[in-house]
Design an enzyme around this catalytic site. Sequence first.
Site, PDB file in Angstrom:
ATOM      1  N   ASP A 113      74.117  45.679  59.556  1.00 58.12           N
ATOM      2  CA  ASP A 113      74.620  44.382  59.084  1.00 58.12           C
ATOM      3  C   ASP A 113      76.098  44.353  58.730  1.00 58.12           C
ATOM      4  O   ASP A 113      76.626  43.295  58.389  1.00 58.12           O
ATOM      5  CB  ASP A 113      73.773  43.894  57.893  1.00 58.12           C
ATOM      6  CG  ASP A 113      73.750  44.899  56.740  1.00 58.12           C
ATOM      7  OD1 ASP A 113      74.711  45.681  56.578  1.00 58.12           O
ATOM      8  OD2 ASP A 113      72.753  44.887  55.987  1.00 58.12           O
ATOM      9  N   HIS A 128      72.276  53.349  63.463  1.00 57.69           N
ATOM     10  CA  HIS A 128      71.494  52.466  64.338  1.00 57.69           C
ATOM     11  C   HIS A 128      72.340  51.369  64.988  1.00 57.69           C
ATOM     12  O   HIS A 128      71.791  50.429  65.547  1.00 57.69           O
ATOM     13  CB  HIS A 128      70.318  51.861  63.557  1.00 57.69           C
ATOM     14  CG  HIS A 128      69.318  52.899  63.132  1.00 57.69           C
ATOM     15  ND1 HIS A 128      68.358  52.704  62.176  1.00 57.69           N
ATOM     16  CD2 HIS A 128      69.146  54.187  63.558  1.00 57.69           C
ATOM     17  CE1 HIS A 128      67.632  53.809  62.027  1.00 57.69           C
ATOM     18  NE2 HIS A 128      68.092  54.723  62.841  1.00 57.69           N
ATOM     19  N   ALA A 245      68.527  48.406  43.737  1.00 57.03           N
ATOM     20  CA  ALA A 245      69.771  49.150  43.952  1.00 57.03           C
ATOM     21  C   ALA A 245      70.975  48.413  43.354  1.00 57.03           C
ATOM     22  O   ALA A 245      71.900  49.039  42.842  1.00 57.03           O
ATOM     23  CB  ALA A 245      69.979  49.352  45.455  1.00 57.03           C
TER      24      ALA A 245
HETATM   25  P1  OAD Z   1      62.356  49.743  55.449  1.00 57.37           P
HETATM   26  O1  OAD Z   1      62.044  48.286  55.507  1.00 57.37           O
HETATM   27  O2  OAD Z   1      61.452  50.672  56.151  1.00 57.37           O
HETATM   28  O3  OAD Z   1      62.415  50.214  53.933  1.00 57.37           O
HETATM   29  C1  OAD Z   1      63.134  49.488  52.975  1.00 57.37           C
HETATM   30  C2  OAD Z   1      63.063  50.259  51.681  1.00 57.37           C
HETATM   31  O4  OAD Z   1      63.907  49.613  50.739  1.00 57.37           O
HETATM   32  C3  OAD Z   1      61.672  50.316  51.045  1.00 57.37           C
HETATM   33  O5  OAD Z   1      61.397  51.656  50.666  1.00 57.37           O
HETATM   34  C4  OAD Z   1      61.773  49.411  49.823  1.00 57.37           C
HETATM   35  O6  OAD Z   1      60.997  49.874  48.736  1.00 57.37           O
HETATM   36  C5  OAD Z   1      63.248  49.531  49.501  1.00 57.37           C
HETATM   37  N1  OAD Z   1      63.830  48.365  48.810  1.00 57.37           N
HETATM   38  C6  OAD Z   1      63.629  47.057  49.072  1.00 57.37           C
HETATM   39  N2  OAD Z   1      64.392  46.287  48.277  1.00 57.37           N
HETATM   40  C7  OAD Z   1      65.127  47.137  47.494  1.00 57.37           C
HETATM   41  C8  OAD Z   1      66.097  46.964  46.474  1.00 57.37           C
HETATM   42  N3  OAD Z   1      66.496  45.755  46.087  1.00 57.37           N
HETATM   43  N4  OAD Z   1      66.614  48.073  45.883  1.00 57.37           N
HETATM   44  C9  OAD Z   1      66.198  49.317  46.261  1.00 57.37           C
HETATM   45  N5  OAD Z   1      65.285  49.534  47.216  1.00 57.37           N
HETATM   46  C10 OAD Z   1      64.750  48.472  47.839  1.00 57.37           C
HETATM   47  O7  OAD Z   1      63.877  49.911  55.944  1.00 57.37           O
HETATM   48  P2  OAD Z   1      64.624  51.222  56.450  1.00 57.37           P
HETATM   49  O8  OAD Z   1      64.134  52.427  55.747  1.00 57.37           O
HETATM   50  O9  OAD Z   1      66.069  50.925  56.418  1.00 57.37           O
HETATM   51  O10 OAD Z   1      65.744  50.648  62.717  1.00 57.37           O
HETATM   52  O11 OAD Z   1      64.148  51.277  57.956  1.00 57.37           O
HETATM   53  C11 OAD Z   1      64.707  52.227  58.816  1.00 57.37           C
HETATM   54  C12 OAD Z   1      64.846  51.680  60.203  1.00 57.37           C
HETATM   55  O12 OAD Z   1      63.599  51.163  60.649  1.00 57.37           O
HETATM   56  C13 OAD Z   1      65.797  50.509  60.334  1.00 57.37           C
HETATM   57  O13 OAD Z   1      67.146  50.908  60.458  1.00 57.37           O
HETATM   58  C14 OAD Z   1      65.320  49.844  61.591  1.00 57.37           C
HETATM   59  C15 OAD Z   1      63.824  49.920  61.380  1.00 57.37           C
HETATM   60  O14 OAD Z   1      63.057  49.935  62.520  1.00 57.37           O
HETATM   61  C16 OAD Z   1      66.184  50.050  63.817  1.00 57.37           C
HETATM   62  O15 OAD Z   1      66.186  48.844  63.979  1.00 57.37           O
HETATM   63  C17 OAD Z   1      66.671  51.003  64.851  1.00 57.37           C
END
Ligand code: OAD
Length: 253
Positions: A113, A128, A245
């Site tokens: 983003d 990514h 966060a």
């Molecule tokens: P996820 O959607 O898998 O995980 C988001 C994480 O953020 C979760 O563990 C939530 O608990 C946490 N979370 C949500 N809101 C929050 C907040 N306000 N403060 C702290 N934590 C919070 O997203 P990613 O781990 O980024 O890849 O996913 C990894 C990849 O999977 C992405 O980059 C994307 C996706 O498929 C591609 O598109 C290549």
Amino acid sequence: MATLPERSLIDKAADLIRGAQYLAVLTGAGVSAESGVPTFRDKDGLWDKYDVTTLATLDAFLADPAFVWKWYDWRRTLIVKVAPNPAHDAIAKLEARMKLAEKGFALITQNIDNLHRLAGSSDPIELHGNIWKVRCLKSCRKGAAPFDLLDSPLKEIPPKCPHCGGIVRPHIVWFGEMLDPEDIRRAFEAAAQADVMIVVGTSNLVYPSAALPYHVMEDGGKVIEVNLGVTGLSGDADVVLTGPAGEILPKLV
Ligand code: OAD
């Protein structure tokens, strides 16, 4: 309002960061959640509502580029309206402080983003890709390297390569695709050097990113996790700070 971790845990994490000679920060979608960017795997997350196989694979794109581009155009119009939140700002401040103290710093993000750059982070490793960049699907000579396409909404769908007139694709790593080897090299190099890594807002399920905190720990480094919930990393991290966060990171700074 969410409950924040005890002061003693924040102090413990702050002590680790203060003592670090090289700090790495690894972020995921959760760091942008408070800006209004949807995450992927939370309730109402993108992969809860949409089918990955029809939107985030090369096969899907080749089958129907306009369909896939409409989805990315929608995400771009959403992202263009949002701004970095206090979590992004805090990470940029940590970088500035480490650099002022002539210590090492790296930011590795799975997010596409661009919000880390907007907050002032100088050189995020975007594992990514970046939603504002595209590249020629045919890899024509001039369009093969990623270039900016900033129109939002897009003027034409699918957008065309200005060099050869073919279709361009989002500069985003889709399922089944390799990450840029240079990004992988830089990320693992940062993990090898880091004596502390803060892992923010990621479910830590997607590789190779998910391996990075474990590389830090294998070399004797410490890992601080900041997340709203529990992940597979939570049981292994040295300090787990549970909460938003955007509230926790400014406290750490
Ligand atoms: P996820 O959607 O898998 O995980 C988001 C994480 O953020 C979760 O563990 C939530 O608990 C946490 N979370 C949500 N809101 C929050 C907040 N306000 N403060 C702290 N934590 C919070 O997203 P990613 O781990 O980024 O890849 O996913 C990894 C990849 O999977 C992405 O980059 C994307 C996706 O498929 C591609 O598109 C290549």
